[in-house]
Motif scaffolding. Sequence first.
Motif, PDB file in Angstrom:
ATOM      1  N   VAL A  82     -39.714  23.571  30.466  1.00  0.00           N
ATOM      2  CA  VAL A  82     -39.365  24.991  30.625  1.00  0.00           C
ATOM      3  C   VAL A  82     -37.883  25.163  30.980  1.00  0.00           C
ATOM      4  O   VAL A  82     -37.144  25.827  30.237  1.00  0.00           O
ATOM      5  CB  VAL A  82     -40.282  25.675  31.667  1.00  0.00           C
ATOM      6  CG1 VAL A  82     -39.706  27.015  32.114  1.00  0.00           C
ATOM      7  CG2 VAL A  82     -41.688  25.865  31.103  1.00  0.00           C
ATOM      8  N   VAL A 166     -42.492  33.466  34.055  1.00  0.00           N
ATOM      9  CA  VAL A 166     -43.026  32.196  33.551  1.00  0.00           C
ATOM     10  C   VAL A 166     -44.155  31.770  34.479  1.00  0.00           C
ATOM     11  O   VAL A 166     -43.982  31.788  35.697  1.00  0.00           O
ATOM     12  CB  VAL A 166     -41.924  31.110  33.534  1.00  0.00           C
ATOM     13  CG1 VAL A 166     -42.509  29.757  33.139  1.00  0.00           C
ATOM     14  CG2 VAL A 166     -40.780  31.500  32.598  1.00  0.00           C
ATOM     15  N   CYS A 185     -43.582  33.389  29.301  1.00  0.00           N
ATOM     16  CA  CYS A 185     -44.007  32.012  29.024  1.00  0.00           C
ATOM     17  C   CYS A 185     -45.203  31.692  29.906  1.00  0.00           C
ATOM     18  O   CYS A 185     -45.176  31.939  31.111  1.00  0.00           O
ATOM     19  CB  CYS A 185     -42.851  31.045  29.289  1.00  0.00           C
ATOM     20  SG  CYS A 185     -43.329  29.295  29.291  1.00  0.00           S
ATOM     21  N   LEU A 204     -45.275  31.386  24.250  1.00  0.00           N
ATOM     22  CA  LEU A 204     -43.875  31.806  24.398  1.00  0.00           C
ATOM     23  C   LEU A 204     -43.639  33.162  23.750  1.00  0.00           C
ATOM     24  O   LEU A 204     -44.040  33.375  22.589  1.00  0.00           O
ATOM     25  CB  LEU A 204     -42.960  30.796  23.703  1.00  0.00           C
ATOM     26  CG  LEU A 204     -42.892  29.408  24.326  1.00  0.00           C
ATOM     27  CD1 LEU A 204     -42.341  28.419  23.318  1.00  0.00           C
ATOM     28  CD2 LEU A 204     -42.029  29.425  25.591  1.00  0.00           C
ATOM     29  N   TYR A 222     -38.598  23.865  22.137  1.00  0.00           N
ATOM     30  CA  TYR A 222     -39.620  24.834  21.737  1.00  0.00           C
ATOM     31  C   TYR A 222     -39.364  25.381  20.331  1.00  0.00           C
ATOM     32  O   TYR A 222     -40.292  25.552  19.542  1.00  0.00           O
ATOM     33  CB  TYR A 222     -39.657  26.017  22.710  1.00  0.00           C
ATOM     34  CG  TYR A 222     -40.197  25.721  24.094  1.00  0.00           C
ATOM     35  CD1 TYR A 222     -41.247  24.832  24.297  1.00  0.00           C
ATOM     36  CD2 TYR A 222     -39.671  26.378  25.202  1.00  0.00           C
ATOM     37  CE1 TYR A 222     -41.749  24.601  25.570  1.00  0.00           C
ATOM     38  CE2 TYR A 222     -40.171  26.151  26.474  1.00  0.00           C
ATOM     39  CZ  TYR A 222     -41.205  25.260  26.663  1.00  0.00           C
ATOM     40  OH  TYR A 222     -41.696  25.041  27.915  1.00  0.00           O
TER      41      TYR A 222
END
Lengths: 356, 356
Positions: A82, A166, A185, A204, A222
Amino acid sequence: MKLHNFNSGPSILPVSVLEEAANAIHNFNNTGLSILEIGHRTAAFGEVMDEARSSVKQLMQLSNEYEVLFLHGGATTQFMQVPMNLLDATDTAAYCINGIWGKKAAKEATFFGNVFTAADTTDCDHTCIRMPAQLPVDTKYLHITTNNTVEGTQWHQIPEVDVPLVADMSSDIFSRPMDYNRFACIYAGAQKNMGAAGVNLVVLRKDIVGKRKKGIPAIMDYQQHIAAGSLMNTPPVFSVYVSMLTLRWIIREGGLPEMERRNRAKTTLLYDTLNNHPLFTIRVSPESRSWMNAVFFLANPALEAPFLELCKEQGMIGVKGYRTVGGIRVSMYNALELSSVQAFCDLIHYFTEKNG
Amino acid sequence: MKLHNFNSGPSILPVSVLEEAANAIHNFNNTGLSILEIGHRTAAFGEVMDEARSSVKQLMQLSNEYEVLFLHGGATTQFMQVPMNLLDATDTAAYCINGIWGKKAAKEATFFGNVFTAADTTDCDHTCIRMPAQLPVDTKYLHITTNNTVEGTQWHQIPEVDVPLVADMSSDIFSRPMDYNRFACIYAGAQKNMGAAGVNLVVLRKDIVGKRKKGIPAIMDYQQHIAAGSLMNTPPVFSVYVSMLTLRWIIREGGLPEMERRNRAKTTLLYDTLNNHPLFTIRVSPESRSWMNAVFFLANPALEAPFLELCKEQGMIGVKGYRTVGGIRVSMYNALELSSVQAFCDLIHYFTEKNG
């Protein structure tokens, strides 16, 4: 003896999922081959990956702004991935530290940018959830752990912040309906509510990826995983398959509203029973108690060992508390039947009668 | 129809391994629980991890200077993890580029240090292996890919260098006896000769770890994984179990000498047959041909489609060449029986009779 599987993770899975997984090891989808022996670029596996990803979108009711990935590793991998994806070295991310996993996540982020501690409940041994403080200007994201497996707390309210949110949902993913579109996320290791260990779900919102200036290794990126449809390299085929089966089971059983109904029934039964038996104490504040992992103690610590011994005799698996916390932990993931919680509550009552 | 599984990976596994894996999904080791539902810190799983690690040491005849890890991900993860662990930003690593995987490995290393190309066979389409050039002073390690799954080449001689040797052995691990103590680091994704996708084997000579000055995320750090006995986080439990079963099978069948005997018989039969049927051509130079993946072509490209169609009709799975190479690829991993190669050779003969 009937076993009751209260493991904290890897943990109980639906019986039908286990049956289908075992069958696929013999003969996957009538291919005549095992699921362990087929290419990940075959049409047969492509359908598995597609169904897994679309089931996530369906269950979370995600808008078209989202991408769903299944990647190698567990949540601990995402602790690194992340910030590696979302931060440049001078950026700041905010972390709510409500338990050991959030703390580890924040530590990994320090390798990639600045970390602002938005909340830290160390002072109360993480027995409550605390809302984040005012965030610094230009904070890139706020990270929370929605359920703390070890400490037995859970966020029952999504924090209102104006930065991307997130969330590590490893231990309560798919346990309840929620406005998942509030998150930028979401990630989760599969081995609690979503399947077998060895795969990560990553959701995402498209606008947060690709903003970073620095390059990163392909396997962590990602954007490249999105472009490759989670097939950049050989994925953890079997674990993806078990996740797909588990997601299919959730949908068939009635989706997240039904999971919530079941989880609410189990959690209410257990916490009410504990409240009515003073031999047991719960340290977690009532509004922060986890539906997934109930953590509690014997008021008299000398009774802990005999209680755990009784649990063992009665086929109650995995109820010893985490090594840094101690006490008792009863994990009640989606696949756990109410009857198992009832059996445990009967034991609480029996033990109280004998020792009260 | 009998199927012959020539998949390049994930690929064929021994029937007995599949049987045991399926049984463990129902009831692991008489625990009454599935292998997918048990804690990774239980004694039962501890024994699995221990046996997997000690089987690797036994098969490779590793000295006490080595540690064995089973980690999340595939070889592509190690493309990053190796340089992240072994390089500081000003260090140099050397890479032999003999195919697409070695090229990708070298690229990932550029994020962590300087990369010296010690050999590059792009000029001959990677149809041969070439020994490394003189290495720069202070080269931290030389990286080779011992078998090139895509191009069908294999190192049949370990290069003589005076720097630590790092090898990606994903597609020929445990296929033959070798002086494994000549390597400082060996890694392999499991899904060819060693089990199911989703786990990495990493063998490390202890003296190469912990020399780096910079800190790295915990989940990537070999030293921390060694200290945690591959249990820093929840490992890919089922994939480790399948690797353990596969390693047990190799040992039971007679170890690496027996694998070599079988692989040599299969590979000799196939390449001899190809040499005797001029409808087929092999571009890889004779001394570099892979025992694991035979890559070849129809001399007349117009015959490729009909040959592949015939293969399909006859239950020959996975024989289409990799998308960037084309042609035919026949993968002959440890678990593939000689009778499957014989059946394929019969098809070559039949096709030649009809089209010669």
